[in-house]
Design a protein around this motif. Structure first.
Motif, mmCIF file in Angstrom:
data_model
loop_
_atom_site.group_PDB
_atom_site.id
_atom_site.type_symbol
_atom_site.label_atom_id
_atom_site.label_comp_id
_atom_site.label_asym_id
_atom_site.label_seq_id
_atom_site.Cartn_x
_atom_site.Cartn_y
_atom_site.Cartn_z
ATOM 1 N N PRO A 147 0.820 -1.218 0.000
ATOM 2 C CA PRO A 147 0.000 0.000 0.000
ATOM 3 C C PRO A 147 0.853 1.267 0.000
ATOM 4 O O PRO A 147 1.813 1.379 0.758
ATOM 5 C CB PRO A 147 -0.813 -0.128 1.290
ATOM 6 C CG PRO A 147 -0.006 -1.033 2.167
ATOM 7 C CD PRO A 147 0.692 -1.983 1.260
ATOM 8 N N ARG A 148 0.491 2.215 -0.843
ATOM 9 C CA ARG A 148 1.280 3.439 -0.955
ATOM 10 C C ARG A 148 1.080 4.370 0.238
ATOM 11 O O ARG A 148 1.829 5.336 0.398
ATOM 12 C CB ARG A 148 0.946 4.157 -2.265
ATOM 13 C CG ARG A 148 1.324 3.326 -3.484
ATOM 14 C CD ARG A 148 1.143 4.074 -4.780
ATOM 15 N NE ARG A 148 1.413 3.200 -5.925
ATOM 16 C CZ ARG A 148 1.339 3.575 -7.187
ATOM 17 N NH1 ARG A 148 0.992 4.838 -7.480
ATOM 18 N NH2 ARG A 148 1.591 2.741 -8.162
ATOM 19 N N ASP A 149 0.096 4.089 1.066
ATOM 20 C CA ASP A 149 -0.116 4.904 2.264
ATOM 21 C C ASP A 149 0.374 4.203 3.526
ATOM 22 O O ASP A 149 0.001 4.580 4.640
ATOM 23 C CB ASP A 149 -1.592 5.269 2.400
ATOM 24 C CG ASP A 149 -2.498 4.046 2.553
ATOM 25 O OD1 ASP A 149 -2.006 2.895 2.361
ATOM 26 O OD2 ASP A 149 -3.700 4.222 2.853
ATOM 27 N N ALA A 150 1.224 3.190 3.372
ATOM 28 C CA ALA A 150 1.728 2.442 4.525
ATOM 29 C C ALA A 150 2.565 3.333 5.431
ATOM 30 O O ALA A 150 3.176 4.311 4.986
ATOM 31 C CB ALA A 150 2.550 1.242 4.047
ATOM 32 N N ASP A 151 2.616 2.970 6.718
ATOM 33 C CA ASP A 151 3.390 3.747 7.679
ATOM 34 C C ASP A 151 4.876 3.413 7.623
ATOM 35 O O ASP A 151 5.703 4.117 8.188
ATOM 36 C CB ASP A 151 2.867 3.522 9.099
ATOM 37 C CG ASP A 151 3.063 2.076 9.566
ATOM 38 O OD1 ASP A 151 2.998 1.161 8.716
ATOM 39 O OD2 ASP A 151 3.275 1.862 10.772
ATOM 40 N N LEU A 152 5.230 2.318 6.915
ATOM 41 C CA LEU A 152 6.628 1.904 6.769
ATOM 42 C C LEU A 152 6.978 1.882 5.288
ATOM 43 O O LEU A 152 6.321 1.219 4.488
ATOM 44 C CB LEU A 152 6.852 0.515 7.373
ATOM 45 C CG LEU A 152 8.244 -0.107 7.165
ATOM 46 C CD1 LEU A 152 9.330 0.732 7.837
ATOM 47 C CD2 LEU A 152 8.280 -1.552 7.684
ATOM 48 N N LEU A 153 8.017 2.628 4.923
ATOM 49 C CA LEU A 153 8.545 2.635 3.568
ATOM 50 C C LEU A 153 9.863 1.878 3.563
ATOM 51 O O LEU A 153 10.736 2.138 4.395
ATOM 52 C CB LEU A 153 8.760 4.069 3.090
ATOM 53 C CG LEU A 153 9.544 4.277 1.799
ATOM 54 C CD1 LEU A 153 8.824 3.658 0.613
ATOM 55 C CD2 LEU A 153 9.804 5.767 1.558
ATOM 56 N N ILE A 154 9.997 0.929 2.636
ATOM 57 C CA ILE A 154 11.229 0.154 2.506
ATOM 58 C C ILE A 154 11.846 0.476 1.155
ATOM 59 O O ILE A 154 11.192 0.333 0.117
ATOM 60 C CB ILE A 154 10.960 -1.356 2.616
ATOM 61 C CG1 ILE A 154 10.297 -1.676 3.955
ATOM 62 C CG2 ILE A 154 12.256 -2.141 2.456
ATOM 63 C CD1 ILE A 154 9.851 -3.119 4.087
ATOM 64 N N ALA B 15 3.607 -2.839 4.103
ATOM 65 C CA ALA B 15 4.684 -1.861 3.945
ATOM 66 C C ALA B 15 4.781 -1.500 2.464
ATOM 67 O O ALA B 15 4.454 -2.308 1.590
ATOM 68 C CB ALA B 15 6.010 -2.424 4.439
ATOM 69 N N LEU B 16 5.221 -0.286 2.197
ATOM 70 C CA LEU B 16 5.454 0.133 0.823
ATOM 71 C C LEU B 16 6.905 -0.190 0.467
ATOM 72 O O LEU B 16 7.828 0.326 1.093
ATOM 73 C CB LEU B 16 5.195 1.632 0.663
ATOM 74 C CG LEU B 16 5.549 2.249 -0.700
ATOM 75 C CD1 LEU B 16 4.735 1.597 -1.813
ATOM 76 C CD2 LEU B 16 5.337 3.759 -0.688
ATOM 77 N N VAL B 17 7.085 -1.051 -0.518
ATOM 78 C CA VAL B 17 8.419 -1.466 -0.939
ATOM 79 C C VAL B 17 8.727 -0.810 -2.285
ATOM 80 O O VAL B 17 8.008 -1.020 -3.270
ATOM 81 C CB VAL B 17 8.525 -2.997 -1.061
ATOM 82 C CG1 VAL B 17 9.956 -3.395 -1.415
ATOM 83 C CG2 VAL B 17 8.085 -3.670 0.237
ATOM 84 N N ALA B 18 9.771 -0.006 -2.322
ATOM 85 C CA ALA B 18 10.208 0.653 -3.551
ATOM 86 C C ALA B 18 11.721 0.475 -3.663
ATOM 87 O O ALA B 18 12.340 -0.235 -2.874
ATOM 88 C CB ALA B 18 9.814 2.132 -3.529
ATOM 89 N N ALA B 19 12.322 1.110 -4.673
ATOM 90 C CA ALA B 19 13.754 0.954 -4.881
ATOM 91 C C ALA B 19 14.359 2.260 -5.370
ATOM 92 O O ALA B 19 13.669 3.101 -5.954
ATOM 93 C CB ALA B 19 14.040 -0.161 -5.886
ATOM 94 N N LEU B 20 15.634 2.404 -5.101
ATOM 95 C CA LEU B 20 16.380 3.551 -5.603
ATOM 96 C C LEU B 20 16.287 3.580 -7.127
ATOM 97 O O LEU B 20 15.986 4.618 -7.725
ATOM 98 C CB LEU B 20 17.834 3.441 -5.150
ATOM 99 C CG LEU B 20 18.771 4.604 -5.420
ATOM 100 C CD1 LEU B 20 18.335 5.845 -4.650
ATOM 101 C CD2 LEU B 20 20.204 4.225 -5.044
#
Length: 236
Positions: free
Chosen positions: A91-98, A131-136
């Motif tokens: 979810p893009r509104d998660a409280d944890l961004l990874i 958690a929202l999981v994204a990458a550099l």
């Protein structure tokens, strides 16, 4: 040939390791008229300084929804890499961004690295589903290594994400990601929970090594766990 020695080598792993060394050494063209000190350490501070002062608009829109349209669209920094730009997970509104460094073969992190990543999240009571999981880099880079010249716009985009995302905590995974976002001096990971400021917004940040590094250096797992305890209210 030495008796009893392990002579098995993965050519793709050896090639990737060699290419990463040359990228860190500053090789960016096949030939160069000017002399170069190949053994000189790269100027990490210069890279971080460039990331801190991106060209106008290089970091993406100021609106969160528009940011993702840009980040996954034809104007993204990775648009010319020849590999698909992958969407974030969770979810893009998660409280944890990874934030990882770069995708795996089919998703942001998969295979045995993905399995270890899921176990890491489970150890702190989290999962990719919350958690929202994204990458550099949201696409796999050429030669599987983010080049020094590609780093500043990616770091600027990641900084904009930190400023816009609703998350209160960011888990930064991998040395490249940590250097890009946390340290002009190239400070290593892991690093315990601490505050960082992005565009006037305070977040709690935690940096750990990437699972691929942990698999090669098992001792790092214990260091990562000590840092992860800060997310559980323990002592880092």
């Amino acid at each position: 040939m030495a008796m009893g020695a392990d002579q098995y080598h993965r050519w793709d792993e050896l090639a990737a390791s060699a290419l990463e060394w040359w990228a860190d050494a500053g090789v960016d063209v096949l030939t160069d008229d000017a002399p170069r000190d190949w053994l000189a350490r790269p100027n990490r501070a210069a890279v971080a300084s460039a990331a801190a002062t991106p060209a106008p608009g290089a970091a993406g829109p100021d609106d969160y929804a528009s940011f993702w349209d840009w980040r996954l669209g034809p104007d993204a920094p990775e648009r010319n890499w020849g590999n698909p730009i992958l969407p974030p997970e969770g979810p893009r509104d998660a409280d944890l961004l990874i934030l990882l460094d770069q995708p795996g073969d089919e998703s942001l992190i998969d295979g045995v690295e993905g399995a270890m990543f899921d176990r890491i999240l489970a150890s702190i009571g989290r999962s990719r589903g919350d958690a929202l999981v994204a990458a550099l880099a949201m696409a796999r880079p050429p030669a599987d290594t983010i080049s020094p010249e590609a780093l500043p716009p990616l770091a600027a985009a990641a900084g904009r994400l930190l400023a816009l995302a609703p998350a209160k905590t960011v888990l930064i995974v991998g040395h490249t990601t940590s250097r890009a976002l946390l340290a002009a001096d190239g400070a290593p990971v892991p690093r315990a929970l601490h505050g960082i400021n992005q565009a006037g917004r305070e977040l709690q940040a935690l940096a750990i090594a990437h699972p691929r590094f942990m698999m090669k250096h098992p001792r790092v797992k214990r260091e990562a766990w000590r840092c992860l305890q800060s997310l559980l209210g323990g002592q880092a």
